[in-house]
Write an enzyme that holds these catalytic residues in place. Structure first.
Site, PDB file in Angstrom:
ATOM      1  N   THR A  12      36.000  45.045  72.065  1.00 34.70           N
ATOM      2  CA  THR A  12      37.228  45.497  71.380  1.00 34.70           C
ATOM      3  C   THR A  12      37.919  46.436  72.250  1.00 34.70           C
ATOM      4  O   THR A  12      39.281  46.298  72.274  1.00 34.70           O
ATOM      5  CB  THR A  12      36.749  46.398  70.074  1.00 34.70           C
ATOM      6  OG1 THR A  12      36.316  45.485  69.071  1.00 34.70           O
ATOM      7  CG2 THR A  12      38.087  46.834  69.408  1.00 34.70           C
ATOM      8  N   SER A  54      31.434  41.036  72.181  1.00 32.48           N
ATOM      9  CA  SER A  54      30.130  41.460  72.242  1.00 32.48           C
ATOM     10  C   SER A  54      29.239  40.561  71.339  1.00 32.48           C
ATOM     11  O   SER A  54      27.992  40.584  71.339  1.00 32.48           O
ATOM     12  CB  SER A  54      29.799  42.912  72.038  1.00 32.48           C
ATOM     13  OG  SER A  54      29.821  43.323  70.249  1.00 32.48           O
ATOM     14  N   THR A  85      31.071  46.917  70.504  1.00 31.81           N
ATOM     15  CA  THR A  85      30.286  47.676  69.590  1.00 31.81           C
ATOM     16  C   THR A  85      29.100  46.981  68.983  1.00 31.81           C
ATOM     17  O   THR A  85      28.020  47.554  68.619  1.00 31.81           O
ATOM     18  CB  THR A  85      31.103  48.520  68.858  1.00 31.81           C
ATOM     19  OG1 THR A  85      31.680  47.805  67.797  1.00 31.81           O
ATOM     20  CG2 THR A  85      32.232  49.607  69.302  1.00 31.81           C
ATOM     21  N   ASP A  86      29.444  45.861  68.325  1.00 37.74           N
ATOM     22  CA  ASP A  86      28.831  44.980  67.586  1.00 37.74           C
ATOM     23  C   ASP A  86      27.259  44.983  68.028  1.00 37.74           C
ATOM     24  O   ASP A  86      26.291  44.917  67.387  1.00 37.74           O
ATOM     25  CB  ASP A  86      29.317  43.749  67.175  1.00 37.74           C
ATOM     26  CG  ASP A  86      30.484  43.791  66.243  1.00 37.74           C
ATOM     27  OD1 ASP A  86      30.636  45.059  65.896  1.00 37.74           O
ATOM     28  OD2 ASP A  86      31.200  42.633  66.053  1.00 37.74           O
TER      29      ASP A  86
END
Length: 331
Positions: A12, A54, A85-86
């Protein structure tokens, strides 16, 4: 002068809008330009290693990242790795085991809003990461929302809030407050030997969450699919049902077939303890490995790493009885 490497992989933080939604597009140089400051005390090199959402970050990419860091770490005082972040917690945990005794800090960071957004949290996260890697610390960490967390203890717990990650079952190793950036020395990683790249991973590992009424045949299916390891999120402190649907006997069968089974708790906080209840004691007698207070991300990636080193269940169990990077609190 400190030499720092900014290594980017997408996510992101590097995304911009397209006809199909957000996609990673910013280069490492462009990401650096958003910081809006220049510190003459450090020299920053930039490298675009990957450009992925990710969700597409898998063990093959972990190997690419680990090998690149192994190639260049001696040239730098610290490395900042930008990442979506995932799956950040999975990548961070995997790198913690693969980069054994990393003598410099590796700070993994990202953002909930793209850098191109005027309210992005990415600028603050990257700035904090750059400050952190200038300190004389070692090992792999996640840097997010002004917290420095052990990579094997960080879990993404929120989808939208900037406070997306929490350090589970251990305090953050460092925080930023009105006094600046400061660390808990007792929580930091300290290497105890020479650096070694251990990038052999076994991807035949499955994570399963127990539910009431689960058909024990699921474990037969996993055996048939030739999985070498299974991580089970059990109930509470380690409960597994054996009345009517006897999962414990099924676990005994698969352990006897040489499959390594790690059992931890579905609960995010505190540790599992199989000595408390009858069901837990039965599991221990069948040869399963206790996960204690490990996160699911750490348990899964450690099992991949352990099975990449050896597929001898006894040796795998010994590796889980050792805390390498504060990933587990052993009794």
């Amino acid at each position: 002068m400190k030499r720092i490497l900014l290594l980017t992989t997408g996510g992101t933080i590097a995304s911009s809008q397209s006809e199909e939604g957000l996609v990673p597009s910013l280069t490492s140089e462009e990401i650096l330009s958003y910081l809006g400051w220049h510190d003459e005390a450090i020299h920053i090199d930039c490298e675009d290693l990957l450009r992925l959402d990710s969700s597409n970050m898998q063990p093959e990419e972990w190997v690419i990242i680990a090998r690149r860091i192994a190639q260049v770490y001696q040239d730098y005082d610290g490395i900042v790795l930008s990442h979506g972040t995932d799956t950040m917690a999975y990548t961070a945990s995997a790198l913690s085991f693969m980069l054994r005794n990393l003598p410099i800090p590796l700070m993994i960071t990202g953002s909930q809003l793209p850098l191109i957004h005027p309210l992005s949290d990415g600028v603050d996260n990257i700035r904090t990461a750059f400050q952190a890697v200038q300190q004389n610390i070692q090992g792999v960490y996640i840097c997010f929302d002004r917290k420095i967390m052990l990579a094997t203890r960080a879990v993404k717990v929120r989808t939208m809030n900037f406070d997306a990650f929490e350090s589970v079952n251990i305090e953050p190793a460092g925080i930023v407050d009105a006094r600046g950036l400061h660390f808990r020395e007792d929580l930091l990683i300290h290497v105890d030997g020479a650096f070694k790249l251990e990038d052999q991973l076994c991807t035949d590992v499955f994570l399963i969450k127990l539910t009431p009424g689960m058909n024990p045949g699921i474990f037969d299916a996993l055996t048939h699919m030739q999985f070498k390891g299974i991580v089970i999120e059990a109930f509470g402190a380690g409960g597994i049902n054996f009345i009517r649907r006897d999962l414990i006997s099924k676990l005994e069968e698969i352990v006897q077939k040489g499959i390594s089974v790690v059992v931890c708790s579905q609960c995010l906080y505190e540790n599992s303890d199989f000595s408390i209840y009858q069901t837990g004691q039965k599991v221990l007698k069948k040869g399963v490995i206790q996960g204690y207070d490990m996160t699911s991300e750490a348990a899964l990636t450690k099992l991949m790493w352990a099975l990449g080193k050896t597929q001898n269940p006894y040796e795998v169990k010994k590796l889980f009885e050792t805390s390498f990077v504060h990933e587990i609190t052993l009794k």
